[in-house]
Motif scaffolding. Sequence first.
Motif, short mmCIF file in Angstrom:
data_model
loop_
_atom_site.label_atom_id
_atom_site.label_comp_id
_atom_site.label_asym_id
_atom_site.label_seq_id
_atom_site.Cartn_x
_atom_site.Cartn_y
_atom_site.Cartn_z
N VAL A 1 -3.41 -2.60 -9.56
CA VAL A 1 -4.71 -2.43 -10.82
C VAL A 1 -5.10 -3.56 -11.32
CG1 VAL A 1 -4.99 -1.34 -12.90
CG2 VAL A 1 -3.06 -0.49 -11.26
N VAL A 2 -6.24 -3.90 -11.19
CA VAL A 2 -6.74 -5.33 -11.72
C VAL A 2 -7.00 -5.19 -13.15
CG1 VAL A 2 -8.53 -6.96 -11.45
CG2 VAL A 2 -7.66 -6.02 -9.44
N VAL A 3 -6.53 -5.98 -14.00
CA VAL A 3 -6.66 -5.95 -15.41
C VAL A 3 -7.98 -6.29 -15.70
CG1 VAL A 3 -5.65 -6.12 -17.66
CG2 VAL A 3 -3.95 -5.78 -15.80
N ILE B 1 -0.61 1.52 -20.27
CA ILE B 1 0.22 2.40 -20.63
C ILE B 1 0.25 3.78 -19.85
CG2 ILE B 1 1.43 3.87 -22.43
CD1 ILE B 1 1.42 0.52 -22.56
N ASP B 2 -0.87 4.30 -19.48
CA ASP B 2 -1.20 5.39 -18.47
C ASP B 2 -0.63 5.07 -17.51
OD1 ASP B 2 -2.54 6.61 -20.93
OD2 ASP B 2 -4.30 6.08 -20.00
N PHE B 3 -0.84 4.04 -16.82
CA PHE B 3 -0.33 3.75 -15.69
C PHE B 3 1.05 3.67 -15.27
CE2 PHE B 3 -4.79 2.37 -14.31
CZ PHE B 3 -4.85 2.85 -12.79
N ILE B 4 1.68 3.28 -16.45
CA ILE B 4 3.18 3.04 -16.43
C ILE B 4 3.61 4.44 -16.59
CG2 ILE B 4 4.99 2.14 -17.68
CD1 ILE B 4 3.64 -0.24 -18.12
N VAL C 1 3.79 0.37 -9.91
CA VAL C 1 2.50 0.01 -10.00
C VAL C 1 2.28 -1.60 -10.63
CG1 VAL C 1 0.46 0.29 -12.06
CG2 VAL C 1 1.90 2.23 -11.38
N ARG C 2 1.47 -2.02 -9.97
CA ARG C 2 1.30 -3.70 -10.28
C ARG C 2 0.10 -4.09 -10.81
NH1 ARG C 2 3.28 -6.16 -5.32
NH2 ARG C 2 0.87 -5.79 -4.69
N PHE C 3 0.28 -4.58 -12.01
CA PHE C 3 -1.11 -5.31 -12.72
C PHE C 3 -1.52 -6.55 -12.09
CE2 PHE C 3 1.34 -2.16 -15.31
CZ PHE C 3 0.24 -1.13 -15.53
N ILE C 4 -2.65 -6.78 -11.98
CA ILE C 4 -3.19 -8.05 -11.31
C ILE C 4 -3.75 -8.73 -12.28
CG2 ILE C 4 -4.37 -9.31 -9.24
CD1 ILE C 4 -3.72 -6.54 -7.70
N GLU C 5 -3.68 -10.13 -12.55
CA GLU C 5 -4.53 -10.84 -13.36
C GLU C 5 -5.89 -11.14 -12.72
OE1 GLU C 5 -1.59 -14.24 -15.26
OE2 GLU C 5 -2.57 -14.62 -13.72
N GLU C 6 -6.92 -10.96 -13.41
CA GLU C 6 -8.30 -11.19 -12.40
C GLU C 6 -8.63 -12.49 -12.12
OE1 GLU C 6 -11.59 -9.35 -15.02
OE2 GLU C 6 -13.00 -10.29 -13.61
N MET C 7 -9.00 -12.79 -11.13
CA MET C 7 -9.42 -14.04 -10.86
C MET C 7 -10.69 -14.39 -10.64
SD MET C 7 -6.46 -14.54 -7.80
CE MET C 7 -6.92 -13.01 -6.86
N PRO C 8 -11.15 -15.46 -10.40
CA PRO C 8 -12.80 -15.50 -10.30
C PRO C 8 -13.50 -15.67 -8.90
CG PRO C 8 -11.80 -17.74 -10.54
CD PRO C 8 -10.73 -16.91 -10.66
N PHE C 9 -12.54 -14.82 -7.89
CA PHE C 9 -13.17 -14.51 -6.66
C PHE C 9 -14.11 -13.32 -6.53
CE2 PHE C 9 -9.03 -16.85 -5.88
CZ PHE C 9 -9.68 -17.93 -4.84
N ASN C 10 -15.26 -13.47 -7.08
CA ASN C 10 -16.21 -12.32 -7.12
C ASN C 10 -17.44 -12.53 -6.71
OD1 ASN C 10 -17.03 -14.06 -9.11
ND2 ASN C 10 -15.99 -13.14 -10.81
N GLY C 11 -17.71 -13.54 -5.94
CA GLY C 11 -19.13 -14.11 -5.44
C GLY C 11 -19.86 -14.58 -6.43
N LYS C 12 -19.32 -14.90 -7.62
CA LYS C 12 -20.22 -15.42 -8.83
C LYS C 12 -19.50 -16.78 -9.36
CE LYS C 12 -20.41 -10.78 -10.30
NZ LYS C 12 -20.03 -9.92 -11.31
N GLY C 13 -18.13 -16.80 -9.28
CA GLY C 13 -17.54 -17.93 -9.66
C GLY C 13 -17.01 -18.07 -10.97
N TYR D 1 13.20 5.25 -16.13
CA TYR D 1 12.31 5.82 -15.44
C TYR D 1 12.61 5.71 -14.01
CZ TYR D 1 8.51 6.37 -19.25
OH TYR D 1 7.86 6.55 -20.26
N ARG D 2 12.13 6.37 -13.25
CA ARG D 2 12.32 6.52 -11.80
C ARG D 2 11.49 5.26 -10.77
NH1 ARG D 2 11.16 11.23 -7.92
NH2 ARG D 2 12.18 10.00 -6.01
N GLY D 3 10.25 4.98 -11.36
CA GLY D 3 9.48 4.06 -10.72
C GLY D 3 9.57 2.48 -11.50
N SER D 4 8.81 1.62 -10.86
CA SER D 4 8.69 0.52 -11.71
C SER D 4 7.22 -0.19 -11.80
CB SER D 4 9.58 -0.60 -10.66
OG SER D 4 8.89 -0.62 -9.59
N PHE D 5 7.26 -1.26 -12.65
CA PHE D 5 5.89 -1.95 -12.63
C PHE D 5 6.29 -3.24 -12.49
CE2 PHE D 5 7.39 -2.11 -16.97
CZ PHE D 5 6.86 -3.35 -17.67
N GLY D 6 5.09 -3.94 -11.89
CA GLY D 6 5.08 -5.33 -11.70
C GLY D 6 3.80 -6.05 -12.31
N ILE D 7 3.78 -7.30 -12.55
CA ILE D 7 2.78 -8.17 -12.84
C ILE D 7 2.42 -9.28 -11.91
CG2 ILE D 7 1.61 -9.35 -14.84
CD1 ILE D 7 3.37 -7.97 -16.94
#
Length: 329
Positions: free
Chosen positions: A160-162, A172-175, A185-197, A240-246
């Motif tokens: 999940v890109v935040v 919270i819904d994802f968790i 579920v892994r939350f990913i910090e958004e990076m500027p790799f989007n074709g725009k810079g 909880y059964r599952g986990s989350f990551g960042i």
Amino acid sequence: MRKLTDKFGRQISYLRLAVTDRCNFRCQYCMPAQGAAIVDRKELLTFKEMYRVTRVLSELGVDKVRLTGGEPFVRRDFINFLESLAFNDKLKSINLTTNGALVGKYIDTLEALGITNVNLSIDSLNKEKFNTITHRNAFDDVYNTLQNLQQSNINLKLNVVVIPDVNTNEIIDFIALTKNQDLAVRFIEEMPFNGKGLRETEQVWNSATILNHIQSHYKDIEQLAHKTSATSNNYRVKGYRGSFGIIPAFTRTICHDCNRIRITATGLFKNCLFDDGVFNVRDFIRNGASDNDLKKLFIETVSQKPKNGFVAEAARDNKVSESMSSIGG
Ligand code: SAM
Ligand code: SF4
């Protein structure tokens, strides 16, 4: 045999290989709505070339491969390529990252081929919002894939890109999905790799902000032990059964034990996500390089792996702006 070691003592055992730069989605953080420029087909590595490069790297100690893109399933004969790769017994695991839209009918095949881990990208559980983010009407297909993968023996991680102002209210819904399901579920910090810079917003949603946000909702969170070379910091809501990551993709706090290299769809070898490519494997092969030539080049190149993503970015000739679809996420 682990021959790929850099000057900081990190051993490289994990290849991320982009099998195509094409994609059937247009995720807003990855490429412009009209799509990123794609290269001529003959510039892409052929599956035979990818197979060879992977085999040579496996003889140097790479035992894990992630196939990514672009969207791997849009490349014709991708499943046949997977099948051939599965014959390489030096590879302990072959993993996939996919948007899931075209995966539905292949789940049994993936299980039969011994694919143990799939990362499925899904940035919203709300159909309209999902379709707005991806610029495609594919939520139902992706969600079906999610459900079918959960019924399979394949380990499933959700990526999940935040995206500030867009899906932060769904963290919270994802968790909540991890309460009764053995799901990461892994939350990913958004990076500027989007074709725009440029990142789209000045709002900072980095790993610390994301964790604070989650902690303000759940009081009882345990941190899970850090596995060597893990790409995320992992947690579980107690009980909880599952986990989350960042995944600190942008703040880059996990470079110290990085074990990864990348090869893009056009054969560009990258020591780090943030470098702008070290050499082109495709050209080297097409100019007649032997396996030994390739091995020498890989060993020498990996020894120069930059200390971290900031050093790699500072050494670039150009600013980070290419789309993740051409790099391979
Ligand atoms: N198409 C496949 C998919 O979406 O899963 C594989 C390729 S995609 C480039 C791999 C991962 O990179 C996805 O989880 C995607 O969300 C992530 N990604 C793409 N652009 C990104 C960006 N600008 N910042 C952070 N993650 C990004
Ligand atoms: Fe395609 Fe994946 Fe990029 Fe979305 S993140 S546009 S699915 S390559």
